[in-house]
Scaffold this motif. Structure first.
Motif, short mmCIF file in Angstrom:
data_model
loop_
_atom_site.label_atom_id
_atom_site.label_comp_id
_atom_site.label_asym_id
_atom_site.label_seq_id
_atom_site.Cartn_x
_atom_site.Cartn_y
_atom_site.Cartn_z
N SER A 1 0.84 -1.20 0.00
CA SER A 1 0.00 0.00 0.00
C SER A 1 0.88 1.26 0.00
N SER A 2 2.19 1.07 0.06
CA SER A 2 3.12 2.22 0.05
C SER A 2 4.09 2.07 -1.12
N PRO A 3 4.48 3.20 -1.73
CA PRO A 3 5.44 3.09 -2.85
C PRO A 3 6.81 2.56 -2.41
N VAL A 4 7.10 2.65 -1.10
CA VAL A 4 8.43 2.18 -0.64
C VAL A 4 8.34 0.84 0.08
N GLY A 5 7.19 0.20 0.03
CA GLY A 5 7.03 -1.10 0.64
C GLY A 5 6.78 -1.00 2.14
N PRO A 6 6.86 -2.10 2.90
CA PRO A 6 7.29 -3.42 2.45
C PRO A 6 6.32 -4.05 1.44
N PHE A 7 6.88 -4.83 0.52
CA PHE A 7 6.09 -5.51 -0.51
C PHE A 7 5.89 -6.97 -0.13
N LYS A 8 4.70 -7.47 -0.47
CA LYS A 8 4.43 -8.90 -0.25
C LYS A 8 4.38 -9.59 -1.60
N ALA A 9 5.24 -10.60 -1.75
CA ALA A 9 5.32 -11.30 -3.05
C ALA A 9 4.15 -12.25 -3.23
N GLU A 10 3.69 -12.39 -4.45
CA GLU A 10 2.72 -13.42 -4.82
C GLU A 10 3.38 -14.79 -4.61
N ALA A 11 2.55 -15.81 -4.43
CA ALA A 11 3.09 -17.15 -4.13
C ALA A 11 3.92 -17.72 -5.28
N ASN A 12 3.56 -17.37 -6.51
CA ASN A 12 4.28 -17.92 -7.65
C ASN A 12 4.65 -16.79 -8.62
N TYR A 13 5.56 -17.09 -9.54
CA TYR A 13 5.88 -16.10 -10.57
C TYR A 13 4.71 -15.99 -11.56
N ILE A 14 4.74 -14.96 -12.39
CA ILE A 14 3.67 -14.77 -13.39
C ILE A 14 3.75 -15.94 -14.38
N GLN A 15 2.66 -16.63 -14.53
CA GLN A 15 2.66 -17.77 -15.46
C GLN A 15 2.90 -17.26 -16.88
N GLY A 16 3.81 -17.96 -17.58
CA GLY A 16 4.15 -17.54 -18.94
C GLY A 16 5.30 -16.55 -18.98
N SER A 17 5.83 -16.16 -17.81
CA SER A 17 6.93 -15.18 -17.80
C SER A 17 8.27 -15.89 -17.87
N TYR A 18 9.26 -15.19 -18.33
CA TYR A 18 10.62 -15.72 -18.42
C TYR A 18 11.58 -14.55 -18.63
N SER A 19 12.89 -14.84 -18.51
CA SER A 19 13.95 -13.85 -18.71
C SER A 19 13.87 -12.73 -17.66
N ILE A 20 14.40 -11.55 -18.01
CA ILE A 20 14.70 -10.53 -16.98
C ILE A 20 14.20 -9.14 -17.37
N ASP A 21 14.46 -8.20 -16.47
CA ASP A 21 14.31 -6.76 -16.73
C ASP A 21 12.89 -6.32 -17.10
N PRO A 22 11.90 -6.63 -16.25
CA PRO A 22 10.55 -6.14 -16.55
C PRO A 22 10.46 -4.61 -16.43
N ALA A 23 9.80 -4.00 -17.38
CA ALA A 23 9.50 -2.56 -17.33
C ALA A 23 8.01 -2.41 -17.59
N VAL A 24 7.31 -1.77 -16.68
CA VAL A 24 5.85 -1.70 -16.79
C VAL A 24 5.45 -0.32 -17.29
N PHE A 25 4.48 -0.32 -18.18
CA PHE A 25 4.05 0.95 -18.79
C PHE A 25 2.54 0.96 -18.86
N GLU A 26 1.92 2.04 -18.33
CA GLU A 26 0.47 2.19 -18.44
C GLU A 26 0.19 3.24 -19.50
N ASP A 27 -0.59 2.85 -20.49
CA ASP A 27 -0.91 3.77 -21.58
C ASP A 27 -2.06 4.69 -21.17
N ASP A 28 -2.34 5.69 -22.00
CA ASP A 28 -3.41 6.65 -21.68
C ASP A 28 -4.77 5.97 -21.56
N ASP A 29 -4.95 4.85 -22.27
CA ASP A 29 -6.23 4.12 -22.19
C ASP A 29 -6.26 3.14 -21.01
N LYS A 30 -5.24 3.23 -20.13
CA LYS A 30 -5.14 2.42 -18.90
C LYS A 30 -4.74 0.98 -19.15
#
Ligand code: FUB
Length: 324
Positions: free
Chosen positions: A119-148
């Motif tokens: 609930s805070s931008p600086v954490g603490p963060f709680k990890a999901e139990a598993n990784y994102i299914q279908g994900s692989y490799s490194i360096d995720p960068a998240v981008f929200e477009d104007d249409d959300k």
């Protein structure tokens, strides 16, 4: 014109930080970096020297304010699926929840991408139990477009294992294409509305030259290696990334967030140190490049420090190349 008049000092010196993903939340700048651990081990092409075990979020009340290290936000021991190497993260906010996206090796040594929330931008963060299914490799960068719609861009060659995913599943012996063949592209996946899963299988992004020809694997000054970042400027999507073994930060543009992208040029000439990794953020009407180098450690590759400088565009939207 490059902004070399600015004092490019490390944001913090109490810890080594790298791979800065900068965002503005509620008028403040938050930087989501990797946290390098000093050790005396050797470097190799597999990136084994990058042994990170936790994340610390940095924040700036204003662009010239002192940088705050907000302490440990997430530790490897609290991520049920991960075995080691918490590499370059990124974050996004939606409806008051902050989502930290991060890569790590799973229990089989395969890099995957996970999510943790706070609930805070600086954490603490709680990890999901598993990784994102279908994900692989490194360096995720998240981008929200104007249409959300939210997208995650990811992928890295060599230690980042992207060569091993060319068939759609993990091939321990997978190698890159011949040098005259199209280079391997970064991946993009649209996220579900709760930001915890991929809506569909990740797609490979094509990066082409001004004649529309795909950049080749041998075009190491321009082809994608790792560290993708997406930002939008005057309605154009800018995909920027590291060329890895040639050490440039470069960019390509498109009218579609999923590409194809046309290569445009360099953003940053090589820094001290092997890796180069960045983010681009707008703050109070100016644009900034956050990046890292190894000046504080006299070039020890896994002891990096995060810095920033102002980034400028020309009238035609091209980015003015900077010297570190
Ligand atoms: O920090 C570990 C790795 O080094 C990152 O994931 C890459 O982008 C490179 O900076």
């Amino acid at each position: 014109m490059s902004n070399n008049s600015q004092p490019k000092t490390p944001l913090v010196t109490n810890i080594f930080t790298a791979d800065p993903s900068a965002h503005v939340f509620d008028g403040k700048i938050y930087i989501y970096p990797s946290h390098d651990i000093p050790h005396d081990g050797e470097d190799n092409d597999n990136g084994d020297e990058y042994r990170m075990e936790d994340y610390h979020i940095l924040s700036l009340d204003d662009i010239t304010a002192p940088c705050v290290d907000n302490g440990e936000a997430l530790h490897l021991k609290d991520i049920p699926w991960a075995s080691k190497q918490l590499w370059a993260p990124d974050a996004i906010e939606r409806n008051g929840t902050y989502y930290l996206f991060f890569p790590a090796r799973d229990m089989d040594g395969i890099f995957r991408i996970g999510v943790a929330t706070s609930s805070s931008p600086v954490g603490p963060f709680k990890a999901e139990a598993n990784y994102i299914q279908g994900s692989y490799s490194i360096d995720p960068a998240v981008f929200e477009d104007d249409d959300k719609k939210a997208y995650v861009y990811f992928g890295g060659l060599w230690g980042g294992q992207l060569e091993k995913w060319q068939t759609g599943s993990f091939d321990e012996n997978g190698v890159g294409p011949a040098l005259d063949m199209p280079a391997i592209g970064p991946r993009v996946a649209e996220l579900t509305d709760d930001l915890l899963s991929f809506k569909s299988e990740p797609k490979e992004i094509s990066i082409v030259d001004k004649d529309g020809k795909p950049l080749t694997a041998g075009d190491t000054d321009r082809r994608y290696f790792e560290g993708p970042w997406m930002h939008k400027y005057n309605g154009t999507y800018y995909l920027s990334y590291s060329t890895g073994d040639t050490h440039y930060l470069v960019y390509a543009t498109s009218k579609n967030p999923q590409g194809p992208f046309t290569y445009q040029g360099r953003i940053l000439e090589p820094v001290v140190g092997w890796t180069t990794h960045h983010s681009i953020v707008e703050y109070k009407g100016k644009w900034y490049l956050f990046y890292h180098d190894c000046t504080e450690s006299n070039g020890i590759n896994h002891r990096r420090c995060v810095k920033y400088m102002e980034l400028n565009y020309r009238e035609d939207g091209s980015i003015i190349t900077m010297e570190p």
